[in-house]
Design an enzyme around this catalytic site. Structure first.
Site, PDB file in Angstrom:
ATOM      1  N   ARG A 145      15.747  18.862 -26.343  1.00  0.00           N
ATOM      2  CA  ARG A 145      15.759  20.098 -26.233  1.00  0.00           C
ATOM      3  C   ARG A 145      16.268  20.526 -24.826  1.00  0.00           C
ATOM      4  NH1 ARG A 145      10.978  23.131 -28.665  1.00  0.00           N
ATOM      5  NH2 ARG A 145      12.162  24.805 -28.175  1.00  0.00           N
ATOM      6  N   ARG A 196       4.629   3.940  -2.842  1.00  0.00           N
ATOM      7  CA  ARG A 196       3.356   3.658  -3.123  1.00  0.00           C
ATOM      8  C   ARG A 196       2.386   3.461  -1.955  1.00  0.00           C
ATOM      9  NH1 ARG A 196       0.950  -1.840  -3.837  1.00  0.00           N
ATOM     10  NH2 ARG A 196       3.087  -2.694  -3.913  1.00  0.00           N
ATOM     11  N   ASP A 236      18.215  20.376 -17.755  1.00  0.00           N
ATOM     12  CA  ASP A 236      17.138  19.223 -17.910  1.00  0.00           C
ATOM     13  C   ASP A 236      16.173  19.160 -17.101  1.00  0.00           C
ATOM     14  OD1 ASP A 236      19.125  18.378 -19.900  1.00  0.00           O
ATOM     15  OD2 ASP A 236      20.144  16.837 -18.415  1.00  0.00           O
ATOM     16  N   ASP A 290      12.227   1.260  -1.828  1.00  0.00           N
ATOM     17  CA  ASP A 290      11.587   2.637  -1.886  1.00  0.00           C
ATOM     18  C   ASP A 290      10.511   2.999  -2.650  1.00  0.00           C
ATOM     19  OD1 ASP A 290      13.454   3.306   0.176  1.00  0.00           O
ATOM     20  OD2 ASP A 290      14.949   4.491  -0.956  1.00  0.00           O
ATOM     21  N   GLY A 291      10.605   2.251  -3.705  1.00  0.00           N
ATOM     22  CA  GLY A 291       9.400   2.517  -4.636  1.00  0.00           C
ATOM     23  C   GLY A 291       7.840   1.722  -4.052  1.00  0.00           C
ATOM     24  N   SER A 346      21.465  12.642  -5.817  1.00  0.00           N
ATOM     25  CA  SER A 346      21.982  12.484  -7.164  1.00  0.00           C
ATOM     26  C   SER A 346      22.472  13.455  -7.894  1.00  0.00           C
ATOM     27  CB  SER A 346      21.210  11.395  -7.746  1.00  0.00           C
ATOM     28  OG  SER A 346      20.747  10.058  -7.126  1.00  0.00           O
ATOM     29  N   TYR A 383      16.463  11.464  -5.529  1.00  0.00           N
ATOM     30  CA  TYR A 383      17.144  12.110  -6.636  1.00  0.00           C
ATOM     31  C   TYR A 383      17.589  13.413  -6.396  1.00  0.00           C
ATOM     32  CZ  TYR A 383      15.866  13.456 -11.503  1.00  0.00           C
ATOM     33  OH  TYR A 383      15.994  13.795 -12.819  1.00  0.00           O
TER      34      TYR A 383
END
Length: 347
Positions: free
Chosen positions: A168, A87, A187, A82-83, A203, A200
């Site tokens: 933080r 690209r 986050d 997938d990367g 997940s 993402y």
């Protein structure tokens, strides 16, 4: 289009741009053999200059890896995971080329072709026997506290507004179509497309959305709030994530590849992009079929399951729609109207 222009177009050779994960020898060899097959079929093979030396394909065009790389090409054929596909999407983004992926990664959800089916895929390209899906992409604007656009990007999967300092919490205010909805510490926040719902966002606990659904997703990650559920909005909505001036520093990451810093007190606006991403499909498998195959989903029904230990369900190709009756010994006998159930044994 006039007959003259049609003739000129027909006289142009067909071109396929290869984008390859050159770090693995098996992928390079598969790309080379595929290029030879395409060239034998009269199709011009184009390579990126930063991959051409590793691929060493005689007779191929070599072009810079920039926004013009895919101009005048019919297909951008991707060999990798997938990367590599993401690209390649950057190269095809502003052209009419369609992306076609051969999965040589782990999950490879964006690529539909597995290595053993490359021959069928190449044949489909030669014969123009493929369909093209248009996938919704998102446009991203980064805006400072005075309302000035200071950066922008786009994404096929998602943009992640995330904290720059790991120690933080990131405070955010969420607005939809210019109206504040909620605020919390977290986050980060993901703004995703249906295509990116299985990446993402999945997940982080977001929903799986079929890619032909027009929608935008907003998924908080590790939020400190009771109301921090994933949201699915209209494709015409504008999703806004605002960062208070006295909070943690933030940045926007698009598809994990393009990064833009968010100014203190600034915001990120996410909307449907005007131009979709085109993905070529050869196989008749549905999105549901790909979900089952990529994630190894059990489709037999729990009452029929006979296990040889956790994660070792027997007859995983059978499902509740085509099943016969499985006895305690593992034998299959026809049941009910399943007299022809044996015909589904290899389904």
């Amino acid at each position: 289009m006039s007959p003259t222009s049609e003739g000129a177009r027909a006289s142009q050779p067909r071109r396929v741009l290869l984008t390859v994960h050159t770090g693995r020898r098996d992928i390079v060899e598969l790309a080379r053999s595929s290029a030879a097959r395409l060239q034998d079929g009269g199709i011009v093979v184009r390579l990126l200059d930063d991959e051409a030396t590793d691929l060493d394909i005689a007779g191929a065009e070599v072009v810079p890896a920039d926004e013009k790389a895919a101009l005048d090409t019919e297909i951008v054929m991707v060999f990798g995971g997938d990367g590599t596909f993401l690209r390649a999407a950057e190269l095809a983004r502003y052209t009419d080329a369609a992306l076609m992926g051969v999965n040589l990664g782990r999950v490879g959800f964006l690529a539909e072709t597995e290595p053993e089916a490359v021959e069928e895929t190449l044949q489909a390209i030669e014969r123009c026997e493929y369909s093209v899906e248009e996938r919704l992409a998102i446009a991203v604007d980064v805006i400072d506290a005075e309302g000035t656009v200071v950066g922008g990007t786009w994404a096929l999967n998602e943009v992640s507004i995330e904290k720059a300092e790991r120690s933080r919490v990131l405070d955010v205010v969420i607005s939809i179509d210019g109206r504040p909805l909620t605020s919390f510490g977290c986050d980060g926040v993901l703004c995703a497309t249906p295509t990116g719902s299985t990446a993402y966002a999945f997940s982080a606990g977001g929903p799986v959305v079929w890619p032909d659904v027009e929608a935008l997703l907003l998924v908080p990650t590790n939020a400190h709030a009771l109301f921090a559920r994933p949201l699915v909005t209209s494709p015409n909505s504008v999703l806004t994530v605002t960062v208070p001036a006295d909070g943690n520093r933030a940045r926007a990451s698009a598809d994990g590849r393009r990064m833009v810093d968010v100014p203190d007190g600034g915001r990120v606006d996410v909307r449907k992009a005007t131009r979709p991403v085109r993905i070529a499909r050869v196989h008749a498998a549905t999105f549901g079929d790909r979900l089952v195959a990529k994630f190894g989903l059990p489709v037999r029904g729990f009452r029929d399951a006979r296990h040889a230990g956790p994660g070792h369900e027997l007859y995983t190709s059978r499902n509740v729609l085509t099943r016969g009756v499985i006895t305690g010994g593992g034998d299959v006998v026809a049941g009910g109207e399943a007299a022809g159930a044996g015909s589904h044994e290899d389904a």
